[in-house]
Design a protein around this motif. Structure first.
Motif, PDB file in Angstrom:
ATOM      1  N   ALA A 279      55.609  34.022  51.322  1.00  0.00           N
ATOM      2  CA  ALA A 279      54.253  33.500  51.517  1.00  0.00           C
ATOM      3  C   ALA A 279      53.215  34.606  51.339  1.00  0.00           C
ATOM      4  CB  ALA A 279      54.126  32.867  52.896  1.00  0.00           C
ATOM      5  N   VAL A 280      52.095  34.239  50.723  1.00  0.00           N
ATOM      6  CA  VAL A 280      51.006  35.182  50.451  1.00  0.00           C
ATOM      7  C   VAL A 280      49.742  34.681  51.144  1.00  0.00           C
ATOM      8  CG1 VAL A 280      49.579  36.260  48.667  1.00  0.00           C
ATOM      9  CG2 VAL A 280      52.010  35.807  48.227  1.00  0.00           C
ATOM     10  N   ASP A 281      49.059  35.576  51.841  1.00  0.00           N
ATOM     11  CA  ASP A 281      47.866  35.186  52.581  1.00  0.00           C
ATOM     12  C   ASP A 281      46.702  34.930  51.629  1.00  0.00           C
ATOM     13  OD1 ASP A 281      46.390  34.860  55.125  1.00  0.00           O
ATOM     14  OD2 ASP A 281      45.277  36.587  54.373  1.00  0.00           O
ATOM     15  N   LEU A 282      46.178  33.726  51.639  1.00  0.00           N
ATOM     16  CA  LEU A 282      45.130  33.330  50.709  1.00  0.00           C
ATOM     17  C   LEU A 282      43.834  34.091  50.963  1.00  0.00           C
ATOM     18  CD1 LEU A 282      44.174  31.501  48.414  1.00  0.00           C
ATOM     19  CD2 LEU A 282      43.681  29.726  50.117  1.00  0.00           C
ATOM     20  N   GLU A 283      43.464  34.264  52.219  1.00  0.00           N
ATOM     21  CA  GLU A 283      42.207  34.935  52.519  1.00  0.00           C
ATOM     22  C   GLU A 283      42.227  36.397  52.067  1.00  0.00           C
ATOM     23  OE1 GLU A 283      39.200  35.916  56.274  1.00  0.00           O
ATOM     24  OE2 GLU A 283      40.977  34.681  56.604  1.00  0.00           O
ATOM     25  N   SER A 284      43.363  37.059  52.226  1.00  0.00           N
ATOM     26  CA  SER A 284      43.469  38.460  51.805  1.00  0.00           C
ATOM     27  C   SER A 284      43.245  38.590  50.303  1.00  0.00           C
ATOM     28  CB  SER A 284      44.846  39.017  52.173  1.00  0.00           C
ATOM     29  OG  SER A 284      45.075  38.957  53.558  1.00  0.00           O
ATOM     30  N   VAL A 285      43.905  37.731  49.537  1.00  0.00           N
ATOM     31  CA  VAL A 285      43.771  37.788  48.079  1.00  0.00           C
ATOM     32  C   VAL A 285      42.361  37.374  47.659  1.00  0.00           C
ATOM     33  CG1 VAL A 285      44.619  36.843  45.894  1.00  0.00           C
ATOM     34  CG2 VAL A 285      46.235  37.442  47.714  1.00  0.00           C
ATOM     35  N   ALA A 286      41.817  36.348  48.302  1.00  0.00           N
ATOM     36  CA  ALA A 286      40.455  35.905  47.972  1.00  0.00           C
ATOM     37  C   ALA A 286      39.451  37.026  48.199  1.00  0.00           C
ATOM     38  CB  ALA A 286      40.088  34.678  48.803  1.00  0.00           C
ATOM     39  N   THR A 287      39.567  37.728  49.318  1.00  0.00           N
ATOM     40  CA  THR A 287      38.626  38.808  49.624  1.00  0.00           C
ATOM     41  C   THR A 287      38.718  39.913  48.585  1.00  0.00           C
ATOM     42  OG1 THR A 287      38.901  38.299  51.987  1.00  0.00           O
ATOM     43  CG2 THR A 287      37.827  40.366  51.434  1.00  0.00           C
ATOM     44  N   HIS A 288      39.939  40.250  48.173  1.00  0.00           N
ATOM     45  CA  HIS A 288      40.139  41.272  47.140  1.00  0.00           C
ATOM     46  C   HIS A 288      39.505  40.847  45.819  1.00  0.00           C
ATOM     47  CE1 HIS A 288      42.435  44.384  44.854  1.00  0.00           C
ATOM     48  NE2 HIS A 288      42.397  43.453  43.899  1.00  0.00           N
ATOM     49  N   GLU A 289      39.798  39.642  45.377  1.00  0.00           N
ATOM     50  CA  GLU A 289      39.315  39.201  44.066  1.00  0.00           C
ATOM     51  C   GLU A 289      37.789  39.046  44.032  1.00  0.00           C
ATOM     52  OE1 GLU A 289      41.224  39.364  41.577  1.00  0.00           O
ATOM     53  OE2 GLU A 289      43.106  39.570  42.696  1.00  0.00           O
ATOM     54  N   ILE A 290      37.173  38.708  45.157  1.00  0.00           N
ATOM     55  CA  ILE A 290      35.707  38.641  45.203  1.00  0.00           C
ATOM     56  C   ILE A 290      35.121  40.021  44.934  1.00  0.00           C
ATOM     57  CG2 ILE A 290      33.715  38.217  46.706  1.00  0.00           C
ATOM     58  CD1 ILE A 290      35.457  36.032  48.078  1.00  0.00           C
ATOM     59  N   GLY A 291      35.819  41.070  45.387  1.00  0.00           N
ATOM     60  CA  GLY A 291      35.383  42.424  45.065  1.00  0.00           C
ATOM     61  C   GLY A 291      35.305  42.641  43.566  1.00  0.00           C
ATOM     62  N   HIS A 292      36.294  42.128  42.814  1.00  0.00           N
ATOM     63  CA  HIS A 292      36.258  42.216  41.353  1.00  0.00           C
ATOM     64  C   HIS A 292      35.110  41.385  40.784  1.00  0.00           C
ATOM     65  CE1 HIS A 292      39.813  44.573  41.077  1.00  0.00           C
ATOM     66  NE2 HIS A 292      40.676  43.610  41.356  1.00  0.00           N
ATOM     67  N   ILE A 293      34.951  40.183  41.312  1.00  0.00           N
ATOM     68  CA  ILE A 293      33.871  39.308  40.849  1.00  0.00           C
ATOM     69  C   ILE A 293      32.522  40.020  40.960  1.00  0.00           C
ATOM     70  CG2 ILE A 293      32.528  37.261  41.528  1.00  0.00           C
ATOM     71  CD1 ILE A 293      34.907  36.393  39.994  1.00  0.00           C
ATOM     72  N   LEU A 294      32.372  40.847  42.016  1.00  0.00           N
ATOM     73  CA  LEU A 294      31.114  41.557  42.254  1.00  0.00           C
ATOM     74  C   LEU A 294      30.998  42.857  41.459  1.00  0.00           C
ATOM     75  CD1 LEU A 294      30.846  41.039  46.113  1.00  0.00           C
ATOM     76  CD2 LEU A 294      29.354  40.037  44.367  1.00  0.00           C
ATOM     77  N   GLY A 295      32.112  43.360  40.921  1.00  0.00           N
ATOM     78  CA  GLY A 295      32.043  44.544  40.074  1.00  0.00           C
ATOM     79  C   GLY A 295      32.876  45.730  40.486  1.00  0.00           C
ATOM     80  N   LEU A 296      33.647  45.616  41.578  1.00  0.00           N
ATOM     81  CA  LEU A 296      34.508  46.720  41.992  1.00  0.00           C
ATOM     82  C   LEU A 296      35.843  46.682  41.255  1.00  0.00           C
ATOM     83  CD1 LEU A 296      34.067  46.935  45.874  1.00  0.00           C
ATOM     84  CD2 LEU A 296      33.206  48.533  44.160  1.00  0.00           C
ATOM     85  N   ALA A 297      36.329  47.847  40.862  1.00  0.00           N
ATOM     86  CA  ALA A 297      37.689  47.973  40.339  1.00  0.00           C
ATOM     87  C   ALA A 297      38.596  48.373  41.505  1.00  0.00           C
ATOM     88  CB  ALA A 297      37.719  48.999  39.219  1.00  0.00           C
ATOM     89  N   HIS A 298      39.815  48.805  41.207  1.00  0.00           N
ATOM     90  CA  HIS A 298      40.774  49.108  42.261  1.00  0.00           C
ATOM     91  C   HIS A 298      40.518  50.465  42.907  1.00  0.00           C
ATOM     92  CE1 HIS A 298      43.755  46.025  40.461  1.00  0.00           C
ATOM     93  NE2 HIS A 298      43.075  45.508  41.472  1.00  0.00           N
ATOM     94  N   SER A 299      40.807  50.537  44.186  1.00  0.00           N
ATOM     95  CA  SER A 299      40.665  51.758  44.976  1.00  0.00           C
ATOM     96  C   SER A 299      42.028  52.406  45.175  1.00  0.00           C
ATOM     97  CB  SER A 299      40.050  51.423  46.343  1.00  0.00           C
ATOM     98  OG  SER A 299      40.090  52.546  47.208  1.00  0.00           O
ATOM     99  N   SER A 300      42.023  53.731  45.419  1.00  0.00           N
ATOM    100  CA  SER A 300      43.272  54.432  45.740  1.00  0.00           C
ATOM    101  C   SER A 300      43.475  54.567  47.242  1.00  0.00           C
ATOM    102  CB  SER A 300      43.278  55.813  45.082  1.00  0.00           C
ATOM    103  OG  SER A 300      42.197  56.584  45.549  1.00  0.00           O
ATOM    104  N   VAL A 301      42.563  53.993  48.040  1.00  0.00           N
ATOM    105  CA  VAL A 301      42.709  54.007  49.500  1.00  0.00           C
ATOM    106  C   VAL A 301      43.607  52.846  49.907  1.00  0.00           C
ATOM    107  CG1 VAL A 301      41.511  53.811  51.710  1.00  0.00           C
ATOM    108  CG2 VAL A 301      40.458  55.074  49.830  1.00  0.00           C
TER     109      VAL A 301
END
Length: 357
Positions: A262-284
């Motif tokens: 099982a994968v948490d939907l809210e966790s993935v949604a929050t991450h992908e919204i970061g991309h929608i807004l213009g952020l790429a991946h972090s090393s943190v």
């Protein structure tokens, strides 16, 4: 003098008591790779095979290494021009491994050590790790942007983005009100940090952000790969497409959804919204914009790295306060630095020393 002697006696008593307890910082045990990487026994077939490359380095030649090269090509570490689809661990692959390790905050060895192989095999975002902005010199800011640093245009004081759900591409085992609630919370986490508001729209074609669940090759050049592997992907501003892999077992409550994968939907949604807004991946690793997410893991709170990155694009929400983020980052660093079994004895020691001081 008597008071000093009493302190000495108390200190010696505590000292000998602590000698009977487990060491606060026990020696690190070398893990058995066969048991350490068992998380991948629920992973897709292509990435599961990467466990066969554990501890390999340049010069090694093992059947299937070409699939690992395709992985690194897929996520921006090997260019098509340099890609050599052989099973030889060549110089180009070593360079890709080094970049992967540096980008994801791993020890840069150039070899497929256990930490690197484990990270490669984790479910993750489908967006490339290739990023426009390098890390800062002080090493504390690891956020990055898409090339060209795109963002949504409009007046910062009146920036409103609409989002809508595809009428034809949704999952049916989670009630729609629960899905909408998850996305409202995910969008609100970002709007709390920046002067951008989000509102759900009824008209899907005209919405700024279009959300849907898709299977396999769904026409955008970024096919999904089944259970785990790639979880979702989203496009940079002002594209607005936000796609989740319909093959995943999505969850809004792990108490109700018991599946190992099982994968948490809210966790993935929050991450992908970061991309929608213009952020790429972090090393943190603790950041929302870190690319991987283990099954049955909930990770929804923005960290300082996420907030600094997004505020550099859009400015700060006037009501935003850093205090809660800083405390959560510090507590996380403390938990990671001291083993949990040792933490209670460390606390006891601190309290006792405070009492006798």
């Amino acid at each position: 003098m008597l008071r000093f002697v009493r302190y000495i006696d108390t200190f010696l008593a505590i000292f000998f008591l602590l000698l009977q307890l487990p060491c606060l910082f026990p020696a690190r045990k070398i893990p058995d790779p066969s048991t350490e990487l068992t998380v991948v026994d629920i992973h897709d077939d292509n990435w599961r095979g990467f466990i066969n490359f554990l501890d390999l380095g340049k010069g090694s030649e093992v059947a299937g290494m070409s699939e690992l090269k395709k992985y690194f090509n897929r996520f921006g570490y090997l260019s098509e021009r340099k890609l050599n689809f052989t099973d030889l661990f060549d110089e180009e692959l070593e360079s890709a491994v080094l970049r992967f390790q540096k980008n994801l905050g791993l020890t840069a060895t150039g070899k497929l050590d256990s930490d690197t192989v484990k990270e490669i095999m984790l479910p993750r975002c489908g967006n490339s790790d290739d990023r426009a902005a390098p890390r800062t010199l002080n090493g504390t800011k690891n956020f990055a942007y898409f090339y060209g640093k795109p963002r949504w245009r409009g007046s910062p004081s009146a920036r409103l983005l609409t989002y809508a759900f595809s009428p034809d591409n949704m999952i049916d085992y989670i009630p729609m009100p629960e899905i909408k609630s998850v996305f409202r919370k995910a969008f609100s986490r970002w709007s709390a940090a920046i002067p951008v508001n989000f509102t759900e729209a009824d008209d899907y074609p005209s919405a700024d952000i279009k959300i849907g669940f898709y299977n396999g090759n769904h026409g955008d050049g970024e096919p999904f790969d089944g259970v785990l592997g790639i979880l979702a992907h989203a496009f940079s501003p002002e594209n607005g497409r936000f796609h989740l892999d319909a093959a995943e077992t999505w969850a809004v409550d792990f108490d109700q959804q018991k599946a190992k994968a099982a994968v948490d939907l809210e966790s993935v949604a929050t991450h992908e919204i970061g991309h929608i807004l213009g952020l790429a991946h972090s090393s943190v690793k603790e950041a929302i914009m870190y690319p991987s997410l283990s099954p049955r893991t909930k990770k929804v709170g923005l960290r300082v790295d996420d907030v600094e990155g997004i505020q550099a694009l859009y400015g700060s929400n006037p009501n935003f306060k850093y205090s809660s983020l800083l405390s959560s980052d510090i507590s996380s660093a403390w938990r990671n630095a001291i083993p949990q079994k040792s933490l209670k004895w460390t606390t006891i020691l601190v309290v006792l020393l405070f009492i006798i001081s």
